[in-house]
Design a protein around this motif. Structure first.
Motif, PDB file in Angstrom:
ATOM      1  N   UNK A   1      37.378  67.887   3.223  1.00  0.00           N
ATOM      2  CA  UNK A   1      38.566  68.786   3.288  1.00  0.00           C
ATOM      3  C   UNK A   1      39.609  68.739   4.242  1.00  0.00           C
ATOM      4  N   UNK A   2      39.387  69.791   4.896  1.00  0.00           N
ATOM      5  CA  UNK A   2      40.527  69.977   6.071  1.00  0.00           C
ATOM      6  C   UNK A   2      39.921  69.223   7.157  1.00  0.00           C
ATOM      7  N   UNK A   3      38.891  68.690   7.581  1.00  0.00           N
ATOM      8  CA  UNK A   3      38.245  68.274   8.729  1.00  0.00           C
ATOM      9  C   UNK A   3      37.677  66.760   8.243  1.00  0.00           C
ATOM     10  N   UNK A   4      37.931  65.835   9.650  1.00  0.00           N
ATOM     11  CA  UNK A   4      37.064  64.692   9.818  1.00  0.00           C
ATOM     12  C   UNK A   4      35.813  65.152  10.448  1.00  0.00           C
ATOM     13  N   UNK A   5      34.562  64.669   9.839  1.00  0.00           N
ATOM     14  CA  UNK A   5      33.382  64.765  10.551  1.00  0.00           C
ATOM     15  C   UNK A   5      32.535  63.695  10.601  1.00  0.00           C
TER      16      UNK A   5
END
Length: 338
Positions: free
Chosen positions: A260-264
């Protein structure tokens, strides 16, 4: 009037005000405007409010077509002399053209370094508007650029990320431990802008967050990085960021995955992580390993500078150096969450 020094180095002519950055410096700061021109390159220090450029010339015959316009007759004549090294007065013969050349350099800088950030409230620039203005300025500066700095349309195939209208806005919470997990340490950080391509990560100093947790009998480090506003979700695999995780005695390096809105990323904690870790996010092959000593301060000053430019778009001056870009005006007027 500005004083510039002319010198020779390894077969190149260098024209530069005192302490001005050039393309032959060992490292280039994130605040340096760079423009390829006929016969060489021009550079300006954005944070130094440098209007008179530094020049590195590799083809003097080509460069003499524009040197007089940017630096004046005294400098142009000095370059024709065998013993032309020394200090000279620089007064552009065509000041409006010289100012528009700075503006073209700034527009190209903004395409690479504009610090778009959901977290800091700095709106992204509309890529189409920016490309159109770069094309217009390139035509206005044809005497100097003369095809040396390719128009955006000619370079589009090399751009790694998609166009602005294909992107989605990013915002991001910090990492969160699962219920029942013991949080041993956590923190937030920025990232070195020179280690990632443009439009990939949020430019904030709070964009990277991490935590060290103890759960199910294991110690784990979780890292997240906020995606940039208008960032593509289908980034090619070779441009995916990685997280380098370091402690006083050990290190780990893991790929980040877009969610989504993050890189993890998540990995077993290196030894000593219970006392805290240092995390740096980067894309392999981009930039250099060692950041500039004052990199964080430069990033903060750039954020202040662009924020100030966005706030004064309503009373834009006529001077091409001070007037905002069309993309800046649109960003300031945007109805987004910024």
């Amino acid at each position: 009037m500005t004083t510039v020094r002319i010198r020779r180095r390894d077969g190149l002519w260098i024209i530069a005000p005192d302490d001005a950055p050039t393309v032959v410096d060992d490292t280039a700061g994130v605040d340096v405007l760079v423009l390829e021109v006929a016969g060489g390159h021009l550079t300006w220090s954005l944070l130094g409010e440098q209007v008179t450029p530094a020049a590195v010339i590799d083809d003097l015959a080509l460069a003499q077509e524009w040197v007089w316009a940017v630096y004046g007759e005294e400098v142009a004549l000095a370059l024709d002399e065998t013993a032309g090294e020394g200090e000279y007065r620089a007064e552009p013969a065509l000041p409006d053209l010289a100012a528009r050349t700075w503006r073209l350099g700034y527009a190209r800088w903004a395409a690479r370094w504009w610090p778009a950030s959901t977290l800091d409230g700095i709106a992204p620039l509309d890529e189409s508007l920016l490309e159109d203005e770069i094309a217009t300025l390139s035509e206005e500066c044809d005497l100097i650029v003369d095809g040396a700095d390719a128009a955006p349309e000619e370079r589009a195939a090399a751009e790694p990320l998609g166009r602005a209208e294909d992107y989605a806005l990013a915002a991001g919470p910090a990492t969160r431990a699962a219920p029942g997990a013991l949080v041993l340490a956590r923190g937030t950080a920025g990232w070195d802008w020179q280690r990632c391509p443009p439009g990939l990560l949020d430019a904030s100093e709070r964009a990277v967050s991490w935590e060290v947790v103890r759960e199910a009998g294991a110690t784990i480090v979780r890292v997240s990085a906020v995606a940039a506003p208008l960032s593509a979700e289908d980034v090619p695999a070779h441009l995916h960021p990685r997280a380098g995780i370091r402690t006083a005695t050990d290190a780990a390096d893991v790929p980040l995955v877009r969610e989504g809105e993050l890189w993890r990323a998540e990995t077993a904690a290196p030894a000593g992580a219970e006392a805290g870790v240092r995390v740096h996010v980067y894309v392999p092959g981009v930039g250099v390993d060692e950041p500039q000593p004052d990199a964080e301060n430069r990033r903060a000053r750039i954020r202040d500078l662009v924020t100030a430019r966005l706030r004064r778009t309503d009373d834009a001056p006529d001077n091409p150096v001070d007037a905002p870009l069309l993309a800046e005006i649109a960003a300031a007027a945007s109805d987004s969450d910024f």
